[in-house]
Design an enzyme around this catalytic site. Structure first.
Site, short mmCIF file in Angstrom:
data_model
loop_
_atom_site.label_atom_id
_atom_site.label_comp_id
_atom_site.label_asym_id
_atom_site.label_seq_id
_atom_site.Cartn_x
_atom_site.Cartn_y
_atom_site.Cartn_z
N ARG A 14 -8.29 -7.98 13.01
CA ARG A 14 -7.58 -8.30 14.25
C ARG A 14 -7.85 -9.74 14.68
O ARG A 14 -6.93 -10.46 15.08
CB ARG A 14 -8.00 -7.34 15.36
CG ARG A 14 -7.41 -5.96 15.26
CD ARG A 14 -7.64 -5.18 16.54
NE ARG A 14 -7.05 -3.84 16.49
CZ ARG A 14 -6.96 -3.03 17.53
NH1 ARG A 14 -7.43 -3.42 18.72
NH2 ARG A 14 -6.41 -1.84 17.43
N GLY A 71 0.82 -1.20 0.00
CA GLY A 71 0.00 0.00 0.00
C GLY A 71 0.85 1.25 0.00
O GLY A 71 0.44 2.30 0.50
N LYS A 103 -12.14 -3.57 10.85
CA LYS A 103 -10.79 -3.67 11.43
C LYS A 103 -10.74 -4.72 12.52
O LYS A 103 -9.72 -5.40 12.68
CB LYS A 103 -10.36 -2.30 11.97
CG LYS A 103 -10.00 -1.31 10.88
CD LYS A 103 -9.56 0.02 11.47
CE LYS A 103 -9.14 1.00 10.38
NZ LYS A 103 -8.69 2.31 10.94
#
Length: 309
Positions: free
Chosen positions: A138, A13, A134
């Site tokens: 995780r 990225g 997110k």
């Protein structure tokens, strides 16, 4: 530590917004830096890399969706830093699977770098979706038992401080300023170059293994009112303040005529400036960069605003 003894870093990225700053920091700090670059943007990446002195390692043409190229790149490095857009949830899952398959990565930093999603289960829609995504990442990381570090960078200066939190503006106000509620919620404003520096330091620090790291430059923990006062002093002028009440702001978030990304961004503003969600006591599983790296210099809010004079 000599450059040759530093861990090898792969950045995925590198062409994204924060990815560019992380890449610059990795090279500037002397890490052997590898980039996984999509062929269609390779030319631009190489040109930019030459400008900043990209000599330590190299770039691999490929993407997260190209399993062969991804695995080849992972086998070259010790640390993986991902900064691809949060919306690419499936790509991040593929990356986690590849890291587990290779089995030699010493540290993985997933694409977070904002508010801590682990503390945002109360977040309002539609801004809550990014935190839920997110958390899925995780859980996948921890299920795969991959050594990791989560980094919470709070408010990027380019997004928030450039316009002093005037939504949709990227230059400081000269006449009037909107104040959210009483304007006293503490906010943590962080220059993107400093984000890159702290990310790289945390990536190899044994103290941050399997923890959350919070970038909290002490001099940059200021309320909106305090930042506006700094700016007024610099320009020698008192701005006209327009108070935006909480219920008025909530109506903006619920306005279905606005685009979904805009409403999500407004929801994040709500969490920061009305709820004060950036300020909390860090638990035993978290670390504060102000305590970890007290000798690291950083751009203060005061100095950052000088560029707009």
């Amino acid at each position: 530590m000599a450059a040759s003894s530093k861990p090898r870093v792969l950045i995925i990225g590198c062409t994204g917004y924060i990815g560019r700053f992380i890449t610059n920091a990795s090279i500037r700090l002397g890490y052997p830096t590898y980039l996984l670059v999509r062929p269609e943007v390779a030319s631009d990446v190489y040109k930019a890399a030459m400008v900043i002195g990209f000599k330590s390692a190299g770039a691999t043409l490929g993407s997260v969706t190209d399993e062969k190229k991804l695995v080849e790149a992972l086998k070259l490095v010790d640390i993986v830093i991902c900064s691809i857009a949060e919306k690419n949830l499936n790509d991040q899952v593929k990356l986690i699977q590849a890291i587990k398959q290779v089995g030699t990565i010493k540290r993985f930093l997933p694409s977070e770098f904002g508010m801590d999603p682990g503390l945002m289960d109360h977040a309002i829609a539609p801004g809550n979706k990014v935190f839920m995504d997110k958390m899925k990442i995780r859980r996948a990381i921890e299920a795969a038992q991959i050594p990791h570090t989560y980094v919470s960078a709070n408010c990027f200066a380019g997004y928030f401080l450039s316009g002093i939190a005037q939504f949709g503006r990227f230059f400081p106000p000269r006449d009037t300023a909107v104040v959210y509620g009483e304007g006293n919620a503490k906010v943590i404003w962080v220059d993107e170059n400093d984000v890159g520096t702290f990310v790289l330091k945390a990536a190899e620090d044994p103290r941050t293994l399997n923890t959350s790291v919070y970038i909290r430059p002490p001099k940059n923990i200021l309320s909106l009112n305090e930042v506006l006062q700094l700016w007024e002093k610099k320009i020698g002028k008192t701005l006209e303040k327009q108070t935006l009440l909480e219920e008025e702001f909530m109506s903006m978030i619920s306005n279905e005529k606005a685009s979904l990304p805009e409403r999500a961004a407004l929801a994040h503003f709500y969490q920061i400036f009305y709820r004060g969600d950036l300020m909390f006591e860090i638990g035993p599983d978290g670390r504060d960069t102000g305590e970890l790296y007290p000798d690291v210099s950083y751009t203060t809010v005061d100095a950052y605003l000088d560029r707009y004079l």
